[in-house]
Design a protein around this motif. Structure first.
Motif, PDB file in Angstrom:
ATOM      1  N   LEU A 150      -3.143   8.112   0.535  1.00  0.00           N
ATOM      2  CA  LEU A 150      -2.894   6.750   1.008  1.00  0.00           C
ATOM      3  C   LEU A 150      -1.946   6.751   2.205  1.00  0.00           C
ATOM      4  O   LEU A 150      -2.130   6.006   3.173  1.00  0.00           O
ATOM      5  N   VAL A 151      -0.944   7.622   2.157  1.00  0.00           N
ATOM      6  CA  VAL A 151      -0.016   7.744   3.284  1.00  0.00           C
ATOM      7  C   VAL A 151      -0.727   8.345   4.491  1.00  0.00           C
ATOM      8  O   VAL A 151      -0.616   7.835   5.622  1.00  0.00           O
ATOM      9  N   ASP A 152      -1.470   9.423   4.257  1.00  0.00           N
ATOM     10  CA  ASP A 152      -2.148  10.108   5.361  1.00  0.00           C
ATOM     11  C   ASP A 152      -3.126   9.191   6.094  1.00  0.00           C
ATOM     12  O   ASP A 152      -3.315   9.320   7.313  1.00  0.00           O
ATOM     13  N   LYS A 153      -3.744   8.267   5.349  1.00  0.00           N
ATOM     14  CA  LYS A 153      -4.740   7.383   5.953  1.00  0.00           C
ATOM     15  C   LYS A 153      -4.130   6.085   6.472  1.00  0.00           C
ATOM     16  O   LYS A 153      -4.859   5.194   6.940  1.00  0.00           O
ATOM     17  N   GLY A 154      -2.808   5.976   6.403  1.00  0.00           N
ATOM     18  CA  GLY A 154      -2.142   4.808   6.951  1.00  0.00           C
ATOM     19  C   GLY A 154      -2.147   3.589   6.057  1.00  0.00           C
ATOM     20  O   GLY A 154      -1.782   2.482   6.504  1.00  0.00           O
ATOM     21  N   TYR A 155      -2.528   3.764   4.790  1.00  0.00           N
ATOM     22  CA  TYR A 155      -2.553   2.635   3.866  1.00  0.00           C
ATOM     23  C   TYR A 155      -1.190   2.376   3.231  1.00  0.00           C
ATOM     24  O   TYR A 155      -0.974   1.317   2.631  1.00  0.00           O
ATOM     25  N   ALA A 156      -0.296   3.329   3.328  1.00  0.00           N
ATOM     26  CA  ALA A 156       1.053   3.182   2.773  1.00  0.00           C
ATOM     27  C   ALA A 156       2.043   3.864   3.701  1.00  0.00           C
ATOM     28  O   ALA A 156       1.711   4.864   4.358  1.00  0.00           O
ATOM     29  N   GLU A 157       3.242   3.326   3.771  1.00  0.00           N
ATOM     30  CA  GLU A 157       4.260   3.880   4.651  1.00  0.00           C
ATOM     31  C   GLU A 157       4.870   5.162   4.097  1.00  0.00           C
ATOM     32  O   GLU A 157       5.321   6.023   4.842  1.00  0.00           O
ATOM     33  N   SER A 158       4.895   5.275   2.766  1.00  0.00           N
ATOM     34  CA  SER A 158       5.495   6.427   2.102  1.00  0.00           C
ATOM     35  C   SER A 158       4.906   6.533   0.709  1.00  0.00           C
ATOM     36  O   SER A 158       4.205   5.617   0.230  1.00  0.00           O
ATOM     37  N   GLN A 159       5.202   7.643   0.044  1.00  0.00           N
ATOM     38  CA  GLN A 159       4.755   7.783  -1.338  1.00  0.00           C
ATOM     39  C   GLN A 159       5.342   6.675  -2.203  1.00  0.00           C
ATOM     40  O   GLN A 159       4.638   6.107  -3.042  1.00  0.00           O
ATOM     41  N   GLN A 160       6.611   6.370  -1.996  1.00  0.00           N
ATOM     42  CA  GLN A 160       7.230   5.324  -2.801  1.00  0.00           C
ATOM     43  C   GLN A 160       6.557   3.978  -2.559  1.00  0.00           C
ATOM     44  O   GLN A 160       6.344   3.194  -3.489  1.00  0.00           O
ATOM     45  N   ASP A 161       6.187   3.699  -1.306  1.00  0.00           N
ATOM     46  CA  ASP A 161       5.475   2.467  -0.984  1.00  0.00           C
ATOM     47  C   ASP A 161       4.124   2.432  -1.693  1.00  0.00           C
ATOM     48  O   ASP A 161       3.707   1.383  -2.213  1.00  0.00           O
ATOM     49  N   ALA A 162       3.425   3.578  -1.708  1.00  0.00           N
ATOM     50  CA  ALA A 162       2.128   3.639  -2.395  1.00  0.00           C
ATOM     51  C   ALA A 162       2.281   3.338  -3.882  1.00  0.00           C
ATOM     52  O   ALA A 162       1.467   2.609  -4.472  1.00  0.00           O
ATOM     53  N   PHE A 163       3.321   3.886  -4.493  1.00  0.00           N
ATOM     54  CA  PHE A 163       3.555   3.622  -5.913  1.00  0.00           C
ATOM     55  C   PHE A 163       3.958   2.164  -6.131  1.00  0.00           C
ATOM     56  O   PHE A 163       3.448   1.498  -7.046  1.00  0.00           O
ATOM     57  N   ASN A 164       4.863   1.665  -5.298  1.00  0.00           N
ATOM     58  CA  ASN A 164       5.362   0.297  -5.494  1.00  0.00           C
ATOM     59  C   ASN A 164       4.251  -0.738  -5.387  1.00  0.00           C
ATOM     60  O   ASN A 164       4.177  -1.675  -6.191  1.00  0.00           O
ATOM     61  N   ARG A 165       3.376  -0.599  -4.390  1.00  0.00           N
ATOM     62  CA  ARG A 165       2.381  -1.639  -4.131  1.00  0.00           C
ATOM     63  C   ARG A 165       1.046  -1.399  -4.811  1.00  0.00           C
ATOM     64  O   ARG A 165       0.345  -2.357  -5.154  1.00  0.00           O
ATOM     65  N   LEU A 166       0.687  -0.104  -5.015  1.00  0.00           N
ATOM     66  CA  LEU A 166      -0.688   0.174  -5.386  1.00  0.00           C
ATOM     67  C   LEU A 166      -0.878   0.920  -6.703  1.00  0.00           C
ATOM     68  O   LEU A 166      -1.658   0.479  -7.552  1.00  0.00           O
ATOM     69  N   ILE A 167      -0.221   2.062  -6.879  1.00  0.00           N
ATOM     70  CA  ILE A 167      -0.599   2.900  -8.018  1.00  0.00           C
ATOM     71  C   ILE A 167       0.512   3.101  -9.044  1.00  0.00           C
ATOM     72  O   ILE A 167       0.308   3.803 -10.029  1.00  0.00           O
ATOM     73  N   GLY A 168       1.675   2.495  -8.818  1.00  0.00           N
ATOM     74  CA  GLY A 168       2.712   2.513  -9.836  1.00  0.00           C
ATOM     75  C   GLY A 168       2.384   1.502 -10.931  1.00  0.00           C
ATOM     76  O   GLY A 168       1.392   0.762 -10.846  1.00  0.00           O
ATOM     77  N   GLU A 169       3.232   1.413 -11.948  1.00  0.00           N
ATOM     78  CA  GLU A 169       2.924   0.575 -13.100  1.00  0.00           C
ATOM     79  C   GLU A 169       2.794  -0.905 -12.760  1.00  0.00           C
ATOM     80  O   GLU A 169       2.131  -1.644 -13.483  1.00  0.00           O
ATOM     81  N   ASN A 170       3.398  -1.332 -11.665  1.00  0.00           N
ATOM     82  CA  ASN A 170       3.262  -2.715 -11.239  1.00  0.00           C
ATOM     83  C   ASN A 170       2.355  -2.857 -10.020  1.00  0.00           C
ATOM     84  O   ASN A 170       2.308  -3.913  -9.397  1.00  0.00           O
ATOM     85  N   GLY A 171       1.620  -1.797  -9.698  1.00  0.00           N
ATOM     86  CA  GLY A 171       0.772  -1.792  -8.516  1.00  0.00           C
ATOM     87  C   GLY A 171      -0.581  -2.434  -8.753  1.00  0.00           C
ATOM     88  O   GLY A 171      -1.070  -2.532  -9.889  1.00  0.00           O
ATOM     89  N   ALA A 172      -1.201  -2.852  -7.663  1.00  0.00           N
ATOM     90  CA  ALA A 172      -2.476  -3.573  -7.751  1.00  0.00           C
ATOM     91  C   ALA A 172      -3.621  -2.720  -8.278  1.00  0.00           C
ATOM     92  O   ALA A 172      -4.598  -3.256  -8.816  1.00  0.00           O
TER      93      ALA A 172
END
Length: 292
Positions: A150-172
């Motif tokens: 997700l980071v490599d493709k520009g969908y997230a700014e960082s791993q933490q951003d990817a978890f916070n918004r998308l794949i963490g327990e509260n992610g979409a």
């Protein structure tokens, strides 16, 4: 009980046998560089990296503690249980770990489907390519691998951003598969001759669960973890004292991705190596003591 050890140990590290970035030998090298006398390899639902780590440890004069981090859940929330000193050749234990890896693979596929539904073009092939080479068939793919794509493709700014918004327990796109209970995870570790320690309890926000498990089978609690505050460290140490359990520490080192060290650097959280004989003694006493 074995002779008391000197020095310090990091009892929670990951390699690319699961969702770490380095080899088991790399983790041993980093343990030596950090001045540790012992390190545990605790990959998710696999012991595939242990043979290499043990060999590297013998060469470097570092004690490698056989470990694993078992995935369980309660009320849809992931709960992780660390196992130490199991018989890692036990066929039943290995088949159970394979069951857990199959659940994880199904979770990954569903999570990727959800991401594509949300407009994020990401495939399993890309995730596997990002994982890099593997040395053993019993490796696992985890959310950090997905986060990096997700980071490599520009969908997230960082791993933490990817978890916070998308794949963490509260992610979409978060998916919570049906997993075994923490009690079952503890039982499986005991039946394989190991000691069971609750990983990073501060991440669960459920001290009622921590106390319940402390009173019904745990051998220890990971009181000191990279994501624990000083107050949490002391709180969980106090719980281990109250229940007569072993207090452990671990960095939960996963390596470095894009300049980010996930959780913490190897050796960043450590415990006196004198706890290792205590865990070994617990493992010997627990062996065969519980049913599935």
């Amino acid at each position: 009980m074995s002779e008391i050890m000197e020095g310090y140990a990091d009892l929670h590290t990951h390699t690319r046998a699961s969702d770490g970035t380095g080899t088991p030998s790399d983790n041993v090298r980093l343990a030596a560089a950090a001045g540790l006398s012992a390190v545990s390899i605790t990959d998710h639902d696999t012991v595939a990296g242990l043979e290499e780590a043990l060999e590297a440890g013998r060469a470097a004069g570092i004690t490698v503690v056989p470990g694993v981090e078992i995935s369980s859940s309660e009320n849809g929330k992931d709960i992780h249980v660390l196992g130490y000193y199991m018989d890692v050749a036990d066929p039943l234990f290995l088949s159970r770990l394979e069951e857990l890896r199959n659940v994880r693979e199904g979770r990954n596929e569903r999570m990727l489907e959800r991401l594509r539904e949300l407009g994020y073009a990401i495939t399993l092939e890309e995730v596997l390519e990002r994982r890099g080479p593997v040395e053993h068939k019993d490796t696992t793919v985890g959310r950090p691998h997905i986060a990096q794509v997700l980071v490599d493709k520009g969908y997230a700014e960082s791993q933490q951003d990817a978890f916070n918004r998308l794949i963490g327990e509260n992610g979409a796109a978060f998916i919570s598969p049906k997993r075994i209970s923490p009690e079952t995870a503890i039982a499986w570790i005991h039946e394989a001759g190991g000691a069971a320690v609750l990983a990073h309890p501060g991440l669960y926000g459920n001290d009622t669960l921590v106390e319940r498990l402390a009173g019904t089978g745990l051998d220890g609690i990971e009181a000191d973890h990279s994501d624990h505050s000083p107050e949490e460290v002391e709180k969980y140490r106090e719980i281990t004292r109250r229940y007569g359990l072993v207090a452990t520490a671990g960095s939960d080192y996963h390596g470095e991705r894009g300049g980010e060290v996930f959780h913490g650097p190897l050796g960043g959280r450590r415990v006196e190596a004198a706890v290792l004989p205590l865990l070994q003694e617990r493992a010997e006493n627990r062996s065969g003591g519980m049913s599935k």
